[in-house]
Design a protein around this motif. Structure first.
Motif, PDB file in Angstrom:
ATOM      1  N   GLY A 129      48.631  41.588  23.546  1.00 33.30           N
ATOM      2  CA  GLY A 129      47.346  40.971  23.850  1.00 33.30           C
ATOM      3  C   GLY A 129      46.794  41.447  25.181  1.00 33.30           C
ATOM      4  N   LEU A 130      47.640  41.504  26.198  1.00 34.88           N
ATOM      5  CA  LEU A 130      47.197  41.957  27.513  1.00 34.88           C
ATOM      6  C   LEU A 130      46.776  43.425  27.465  1.00 34.88           C
ATOM      7  N   ILE A 131      47.527  44.235  26.740  1.00 36.40           N
ATOM      8  CA  ILE A 131      47.186  45.655  26.630  1.00 36.40           C
ATOM      9  C   ILE A 131      45.815  45.838  25.981  1.00 36.40           C
ATOM     10  N   LEU A 132      45.556  45.077  24.921  1.00 35.22           N
ATOM     11  CA  LEU A 132      44.262  45.186  24.243  1.00 35.22           C
ATOM     12  C   LEU A 132      43.121  44.737  25.148  1.00 35.22           C
ATOM     13  N   GLU A 133      43.324  43.678  25.913  1.00 33.17           N
ATOM     14  CA  GLU A 133      42.293  43.210  26.839  1.00 33.17           C
ATOM     15  C   GLU A 133      41.976  44.271  27.888  1.00 33.17           C
ATOM     16  N   LEU A 134      43.010  44.876  28.442  1.00 33.52           N
ATOM     17  CA  LEU A 134      42.818  45.898  29.463  1.00 33.52           C
ATOM     18  C   LEU A 134      42.176  47.157  28.886  1.00 33.52           C
ATOM     19  N   LEU A 135      42.541  47.514  27.652  1.00 30.52           N
ATOM     20  CA  LEU A 135      41.917  48.667  27.006  1.00 30.52           C
ATOM     21  C   LEU A 135      40.421  48.442  26.806  1.00 30.52           C
ATOM     22  N   LEU A 136      40.051  47.250  26.371  1.00 28.79           N
ATOM     23  CA  LEU A 136      38.641  46.930  26.164  1.00 28.79           C
ATOM     24  C   LEU A 136      37.870  46.975  27.471  1.00 28.79           C
ATOM     25  N   MET A 137      38.454  46.397  28.515  1.00 26.01           N
ATOM     26  CA  MET A 137      37.815  46.441  29.826  1.00 26.01           C
ATOM     27  C   MET A 137      37.638  47.874  30.303  1.00 26.01           C
ATOM     28  N   GLY A 138      38.691  48.675  30.148  1.00 25.03           N
ATOM     29  CA  GLY A 138      38.621  50.055  30.595  1.00 25.03           C
ATOM     30  C   GLY A 138      37.555  50.850  29.866  1.00 25.03           C
ATOM     31  N   ALA A 139      37.426  50.635  28.570  1.00 27.13           N
ATOM     32  CA  ALA A 139      36.422  51.340  27.785  1.00 27.13           C
ATOM     33  C   ALA A 139      35.017  50.978  28.243  1.00 27.13           C
ATOM     34  N   ILE A 192      39.505  41.586  35.592  1.00 28.27           N
ATOM     35  CA  ILE A 192      40.889  41.709  36.043  1.00 28.27           C
ATOM     36  C   ILE A 192      41.308  40.447  36.785  1.00 28.27           C
ATOM     37  N   THR A 193      40.415  39.882  37.564  1.00 24.87           N
ATOM     38  CA  THR A 193      40.707  38.627  38.269  1.00 24.87           C
ATOM     39  C   THR A 193      41.050  37.517  37.284  1.00 24.87           C
ATOM     40  N   MET A 194      40.272  37.418  36.208  1.00 26.00           N
ATOM     41  CA  MET A 194      40.551  36.402  35.184  1.00 26.00           C
ATOM     42  C   MET A 194      41.943  36.594  34.587  1.00 26.00           C
ATOM     43  N   ILE A 195      42.264  37.837  34.259  1.00 24.22           N
ATOM     44  CA  ILE A 195      43.554  38.126  33.616  1.00 24.22           C
ATOM     45  C   ILE A 195      44.705  37.853  34.569  1.00 24.22           C
ATOM     46  N   PRO A 251      49.811  35.126  42.355  1.00 24.54           N
ATOM     47  CA  PRO A 251      49.522  34.253  43.496  1.00 24.54           C
ATOM     48  C   PRO A 251      48.019  34.187  43.771  1.00 24.54           C
ATOM     49  N   PRO A 252      47.435  32.996  43.868  1.00 20.20           N
ATOM     50  CA  PRO A 252      45.983  32.880  44.075  1.00 20.20           C
ATOM     51  C   PRO A 252      45.472  33.642  45.292  1.00 20.20           C
ATOM     52  N   ALA A 253      46.273  33.701  46.344  1.00 20.37           N
ATOM     53  CA  ALA A 253      45.837  34.390  47.564  1.00 20.37           C
ATOM     54  C   ALA A 253      45.755  35.899  47.373  1.00 20.37           C
ATOM     55  N   LEU A 254      46.402  36.414  46.320  1.00 20.37           N
ATOM     56  CA  LEU A 254      46.443  37.862  46.098  1.00 20.37           C
ATOM     57  C   LEU A 254      45.620  38.311  44.895  1.00 20.37           C
ATOM     58  N   THR A 255      45.201  37.391  44.059  1.00 23.96           N
ATOM     59  CA  THR A 255      44.585  37.756  42.775  1.00 23.96           C
ATOM     60  C   THR A 255      43.355  38.636  42.954  1.00 23.96           C
ATOM     61  N   VAL A 256      42.397  38.196  43.766  1.00 25.92           N
ATOM     62  CA  VAL A 256      41.164  38.960  43.937  1.00 25.92           C
ATOM     63  C   VAL A 256      41.448  40.277  44.637  1.00 25.92           C
ATOM     64  N   LYS A 257      42.299  40.276  45.656  1.00 25.72           N
ATOM     65  CA  LYS A 257      42.624  41.506  46.379  1.00 25.72           C
ATOM     66  C   LYS A 257      43.275  42.525  45.455  1.00 25.72           C
ATOM     67  N   MET A 258      44.183  42.078  44.583  1.00 26.86           N
ATOM     68  CA  MET A 258      44.839  42.995  43.660  1.00 26.86           C
ATOM     69  C   MET A 258      43.874  43.486  42.583  1.00 26.86           C
ATOM     70  N   ALA A 259      42.962  42.630  42.142  1.00 26.69           N
ATOM     71  CA  ALA A 259      41.964  43.052  41.163  1.00 26.69           C
ATOM     72  C   ALA A 259      41.065  44.129  41.748  1.00 26.69           C
ATOM     73  N   ILE A 260      40.640  43.936  42.985  1.00 32.96           N
ATOM     74  CA  ILE A 260      39.779  44.920  43.654  1.00 32.96           C
ATOM     75  C   ILE A 260      40.527  46.236  43.851  1.00 32.96           C
ATOM     76  N   ALA A 261      41.766  46.158  44.332  1.00 34.71           N
ATOM     77  CA  ALA A 261      42.542  47.378  44.581  1.00 34.71           C
ATOM     78  C   ALA A 261      42.836  48.129  43.287  1.00 34.71           C
ATOM     79  N   THR A 262      43.187  47.409  42.230  1.00 26.46           N
ATOM     80  CA  THR A 262      43.496  48.051  40.951  1.00 26.46           C
ATOM     81  C   THR A 262      42.252  48.681  40.351  1.00 26.46           C
ATOM     82  N   SER A 263      41.119  47.976  40.450  1.00 27.19           N
ATOM     83  CA  SER A 263      39.861  48.529  39.956  1.00 27.19           C
ATOM     84  C   SER A 263      39.501  49.808  40.692  1.00 27.19           C
TER      85      SER A 263
END
Length: 269
Positions: free
Chosen positions: A4-14, A35-38, A45-57
Protein backbone atom coordinates in the motif's frame (compact mmCIF):
# COMPACT_ATOMS: atom_id res chain seq x y z
CA UNK A 1 7.60 -1.08 3.04
CA UNK A 2 4.21 -2.64 2.47
CA UNK A 3 2.49 -2.73 -0.92
CA UNK A 4 0.00 0.00 0.00
CA UNK A 5 2.76 2.45 0.89
CA UNK A 6 4.66 1.63 -2.31
CA UNK A 7 1.58 2.30 -4.43
CA UNK A 8 0.92 5.61 -2.67
CA UNK A 9 4.49 6.76 -3.23
CA UNK A 10 4.43 5.65 -6.87
CA UNK A 11 1.27 7.67 -7.49
CA UNK A 12 2.75 10.73 -5.82
CA UNK A 13 5.96 10.39 -7.80
CA UNK A 14 4.11 10.11 -11.10
CA UNK A 15 1.99 13.19 -10.43
CA UNK A 16 4.92 15.20 -9.07
CA UNK A 17 7.15 14.27 -12.00
CA UNK A 18 4.48 15.25 -14.51
CA UNK A 19 4.00 18.61 -12.78
CA UNK A 20 7.74 19.23 -12.70
CA UNK A 21 8.13 18.50 -16.40
CA UNK A 22 5.12 20.47 -17.55
CA UNK A 23 5.12 23.47 -15.27
CA UNK A 24 8.64 23.74 -13.91
CA UNK A 25 7.41 23.79 -10.29
CA UNK A 26 9.85 21.10 -9.16
CA UNK A 27 7.26 18.66 -7.87
CA UNK A 28 8.11 19.52 -4.26
CA UNK A 29 5.15 21.81 -3.90
CA UNK A 30 2.93 18.79 -4.48
CA UNK A 31 5.02 16.04 -2.90
CA UNK A 32 5.81 17.59 0.50
CA UNK A 33 2.22 17.70 1.83
CA UNK A 34 1.49 14.14 0.68
CA UNK A 35 4.77 12.80 2.06
CA UNK A 36 3.99 14.60 5.33
CA UNK A 37 0.62 12.84 5.49
CA UNK A 38 2.20 9.44 4.88
CA UNK A 39 5.04 9.94 7.36
CA UNK A 40 2.55 11.11 10.00
CA UNK A 41 0.34 8.08 9.41
CA UNK A 42 3.41 5.83 9.77
CA UNK A 43 4.20 7.26 13.19
CA UNK A 44 7.32 9.26 12.37
CA UNK A 45 8.31 11.68 15.18
CA UNK A 46 6.11 14.82 14.81
CA UNK A 47 9.12 17.11 15.23
CA UNK A 48 10.80 15.47 12.22
CA UNK A 49 7.90 14.70 9.89
CA UNK A 50 7.80 17.95 7.92
CA UNK A 51 11.60 18.29 7.82
CA UNK A 52 11.98 14.74 6.48
CA UNK A 53 9.20 15.26 3.93
CA UNK A 54 10.90 18.41 2.66
CA UNK A 55 14.35 16.78 2.54
CA UNK A 56 13.07 13.64 0.80
CA UNK A 57 11.11 15.69 -1.73
CA UNK A 58 14.15 17.82 -2.51
CA UNK A 59 16.27 14.69 -3.01
CA UNK A 60 13.84 13.37 -5.62
CA UNK A 61 14.30 16.55 -7.64
CA UNK A 62 18.00 15.78 -8.05
CA UNK A 63 16.87 12.87 -10.24
CA UNK A 64 13.69 14.17 -11.89
CA UNK A 65 15.28 17.48 -12.89
CA UNK A 66 17.81 15.64 -15.06
CA UNK A 67 15.09 13.83 -16.97
CA UNK A 68 12.98 16.96 -17.35
CA UNK A 69 16.00 19.10 -18.28
CA UNK A 70 17.03 16.65 -21.01
CA UNK A 71 13.54 16.72 -22.52
CA UNK A 72 13.44 20.54 -22.53
CA UNK A 73 16.97 20.74 -23.92
CA UNK A 74 15.93 18.62 -26.90
CA UNK A 75 13.43 21.37 -27.72
CA UNK A 76 16.17 24.00 -27.48
CA UNK A 77 14.24 25.80 -24.77
CA UNK A 78 16.80 25.99 -21.94
CA UNK A 79 18.47 29.39 -21.55
CA UNK A 80 21.93 28.09 -20.63
CA UNK A 81 23.28 31.63 -20.47
CA UNK A 82 20.92 32.30 -17.56
CA UNK A 83 21.66 28.95 -15.95
CA UNK A 84 25.39 29.75 -15.81
CA UNK A 85 24.76 33.11 -14.14
CA UNK A 86 22.15 31.91 -11.63
CA UNK A 87 23.86 28.69 -10.49
CA UNK A 88 26.63 30.24 -8.31
CA UNK A 89 24.08 31.99 -6.10
CA UNK A 90 21.84 28.94 -6.14
CA UNK A 91 24.64 26.69 -4.85
CA UNK A 92 25.25 29.00 -1.88
CA UNK A 93 21.57 29.49 -1.13
CA UNK A 94 20.62 25.80 -1.46
CA UNK A 95 23.25 24.89 1.15
CA UNK A 96 22.07 27.58 3.57
CA UNK A 97 18.33 26.84 3.22
CA UNK A 98 18.26 23.42 4.97
CA UNK A 99 20.53 24.76 7.73
CA UNK A 100 17.92 27.44 8.43
CA UNK A 101 15.06 24.92 8.20
CA UNK A 102 16.72 22.71 10.82
CA UNK A 103 16.46 25.54 13.34
CA UNK A 104 12.74 26.05 12.74
CA UNK A 105 10.02 24.48 14.83
CA UNK A 106 8.03 21.92 12.82
CA UNK A 107 4.87 24.02 13.09
CA UNK A 108 6.63 27.15 11.88
CA UNK A 109 8.15 25.22 8.99
CA UNK A 110 4.70 23.93 8.00
CA UNK A 111 3.34 27.51 8.03
CA UNK A 112 6.28 28.76 5.95
CA UNK A 113 5.68 25.98 3.45
CA UNK A 114 1.96 26.80 3.29
CA UNK A 115 2.74 30.45 2.59
CA UNK A 116 5.06 29.66 -0.30
CA UNK A 117 2.72 27.07 -1.80
CA UNK A 118 -0.05 29.66 -1.70
CA UNK A 119 2.29 32.16 -3.35
CA UNK A 120 3.20 29.60 -6.01
CA UNK A 121 -0.45 28.87 -6.73
CA UNK A 122 -1.24 32.56 -7.06
CA UNK A 123 1.66 33.13 -9.44
CA UNK A 124 0.55 30.15 -11.51
CA UNK A 125 -3.06 31.28 -11.78
CA UNK A 126 -2.10 34.86 -12.58
CA UNK A 127 0.70 33.96 -15.02
CA UNK A 128 0.80 36.19 -18.10
CA UNK A 129 2.96 36.42 -21.22
CA UNK A 130 6.00 38.65 -21.13
CA UNK A 131 5.50 42.14 -22.58
CA UNK A 132 7.72 45.00 -23.63
CA UNK A 133 6.95 46.67 -20.29
CA UNK A 134 8.68 43.88 -18.36
CA UNK A 135 11.95 44.79 -16.68
CA UNK A 136 15.18 43.61 -18.30
CA UNK A 137 17.25 40.89 -16.70
CA UNK A 138 19.74 42.18 -14.09
CA UNK A 139 23.49 41.93 -14.47
CA UNK A 140 25.84 39.24 -13.19
CA UNK A 141 25.71 40.42 -9.56
CA UNK A 142 21.93 40.77 -9.64
CA UNK A 143 21.52 37.26 -11.03
CA UNK A 144 23.87 35.92 -8.35
CA UNK A 145 21.61 37.51 -5.72
CA UNK A 146 18.48 36.19 -7.42
CA UNK A 147 20.00 32.72 -7.51
CA UNK A 148 20.82 32.98 -3.81
CA UNK A 149 17.23 33.83 -2.93
CA UNK A 150 15.91 31.03 -5.12
CA UNK A 151 18.32 28.57 -3.51
CA UNK A 152 17.60 29.56 0.11
CA UNK A 153 13.82 29.46 -0.24
CA UNK A 154 13.90 26.21 -2.25
CA UNK A 155 16.16 24.60 0.34
CA UNK A 156 13.77 25.58 3.13
CA UNK A 157 10.59 24.34 1.47
CA UNK A 158 12.02 21.40 -0.50
CA UNK A 159 11.13 22.55 -3.99
CA UNK A 160 12.98 22.93 -7.27
CA UNK A 161 12.65 26.70 -7.28
CA UNK A 162 10.26 27.01 -10.21
CA UNK A 163 7.66 28.78 -8.08
CA UNK A 164 10.14 31.68 -7.80
CA UNK A 165 12.37 31.36 -10.85
CA UNK A 166 9.58 31.05 -13.45
CA UNK A 167 7.71 34.22 -12.34
CA UNK A 168 11.06 36.03 -11.97
CA UNK A 169 12.19 35.17 -15.48
CA UNK A 170 8.86 35.83 -17.19
CA UNK A 171 8.61 39.19 -15.40
CA UNK A 172 12.06 39.97 -16.80
CA UNK A 173 11.00 39.29 -20.37
CA UNK A 174 11.83 35.58 -20.76
CA UNK A 175 9.23 33.57 -22.70
CA UNK A 176 7.19 31.23 -20.51
CA UNK A 177 8.37 28.05 -22.26
CA UNK A 178 12.00 29.14 -21.93
CA UNK A 179 11.43 30.06 -18.29
CA UNK A 180 9.91 26.65 -17.50
CA UNK A 181 12.74 24.84 -19.31
CA UNK A 182 15.43 26.93 -17.62
CA UNK A 183 13.77 26.35 -14.25
CA UNK A 184 13.98 22.60 -14.88
CA UNK A 185 17.72 22.94 -15.47
CA UNK A 186 18.13 24.99 -12.28
CA UNK A 187 16.35 22.28 -10.30
CA UNK A 188 19.39 19.99 -10.35
CA UNK A 189 21.92 22.23 -8.54
CA UNK A 190 19.19 23.31 -6.11
CA UNK A 191 18.32 19.71 -5.29
CA UNK A 192 21.90 18.42 -5.24
CA UNK A 193 23.32 20.97 -2.82
CA UNK A 194 20.09 21.16 -0.82
CA UNK A 195 20.13 17.38 -0.39
CA UNK A 196 23.78 17.31 0.65
CA UNK A 197 22.96 20.03 3.17
CA UNK A 198 19.99 18.06 4.52
CA UNK A 199 22.16 14.98 4.94
CA UNK A 200 24.94 16.94 6.62
CA UNK A 201 22.81 18.98 9.03
CA UNK A 202 20.42 16.10 9.73
CA UNK A 203 23.07 13.48 10.40
CA UNK A 204 22.94 12.14 13.94
CA UNK A 205 19.60 13.78 14.78
CA UNK A 206 17.91 11.74 17.54
CA UNK A 207 14.87 9.56 16.68
CA UNK A 208 15.49 9.42 12.93
CA UNK A 209 13.80 6.33 11.40
CA UNK A 210 15.93 3.49 10.07
CA UNK A 211 17.25 3.87 6.52
CA UNK A 212 17.50 7.65 6.81
CA UNK A 213 20.47 9.64 5.53
CA UNK A 214 20.21 12.76 7.61
CA UNK A 215 16.69 14.04 7.02
CA UNK A 216 16.32 12.09 3.74
CA UNK A 217 14.23 8.90 4.03
CA UNK A 218 15.85 6.61 1.46
CA UNK A 219 13.05 4.02 0.87
CA UNK A 220 10.55 6.75 -0.04
CA UNK A 221 13.16 8.47 -2.20
CA UNK A 222 13.77 5.33 -4.26
CA UNK A 223 10.08 4.65 -4.96
CA UNK A 224 9.15 8.25 -5.78
CA UNK A 225 12.13 8.67 -8.12
CA UNK A 226 11.21 5.54 -10.06
CA UNK A 227 7.81 7.02 -10.94
CA UNK A 228 8.72 10.69 -11.27
CA UNK A 229 11.65 10.15 -13.65
CA UNK A 230 9.29 8.31 -15.98
CA UNK A 231 6.65 11.05 -15.92
CA UNK A 232 8.83 14.20 -15.98
CA UNK A 233 9.64 13.95 -19.72
CA UNK A 234 5.97 13.22 -20.43
CA UNK A 235 5.05 16.48 -18.72
CA UNK A 236 7.76 18.32 -20.67
CA UNK A 237 6.40 16.99 -23.98
CA UNK A 238 2.88 18.05 -23.03
CA UNK A 239 4.18 21.52 -22.16
CA UNK A 240 5.49 21.99 -25.70
CA UNK A 241 2.41 20.62 -27.45
CA UNK A 242 -0.49 22.00 -25.42
CA UNK A 243 -1.54 25.47 -24.27
CA UNK A 244 -0.87 25.31 -20.53
CA UNK A 245 -3.16 28.09 -19.23
CA UNK A 246 -5.96 25.69 -18.26
CA UNK A 247 -3.54 23.18 -16.77
CA UNK A 248 -1.93 25.94 -14.73
CA UNK A 249 -5.33 26.79 -13.25
CA UNK A 250 -5.93 23.13 -12.38
CA UNK A 251 -2.57 22.83 -10.67
CA UNK A 252 -3.21 26.14 -8.96
CA UNK A 253 -6.34 24.72 -7.34
CA UNK A 254 -4.39 21.62 -6.26
CA UNK A 255 -1.67 23.78 -4.73
CA UNK A 256 -4.20 25.93 -2.85
CA UNK A 257 -5.67 22.74 -1.37
CA UNK A 258 -2.24 21.49 -0.30
CA UNK A 259 -1.38 24.89 1.15
CA UNK A 260 -4.56 24.71 3.21
CA UNK A 261 -3.54 21.30 4.57
CA UNK A 262 -0.09 22.53 5.60
CA UNK A 263 -1.63 25.63 7.13
CA UNK A 264 -3.99 23.44 9.16
CA UNK A 265 -1.09 21.26 10.23
CA UNK A 266 0.97 24.23 11.31
CA UNK A 267 -1.86 25.81 13.28
CA UNK A 268 -2.90 22.50 14.85
CA UNK A 269 0.57 21.94 16.30
Amino acid sequence: MDLGLILELLLMGAFGGFAAGMLGIGGGMILVPFITMIFSARGFPPALTVKMAIATSLATIAFTSLSSMRAHHKHGAVRWDLVKLLVPGIVVGAWIGPALAKQMDARVLALVFAAFVGFSATQMVRARPATQQDKPLPGRLGLFGAGGVIGVVSGIVGAGGGFISVPFMTHRGVRIHNAVATSAALGFPIALFGTLSNIYFGWGTPDLPAYSAGFVYLPALAVIVAASMFMAPVGARVAHRTPVARMKRIFGVVLYSLAAYMLWRGLRG
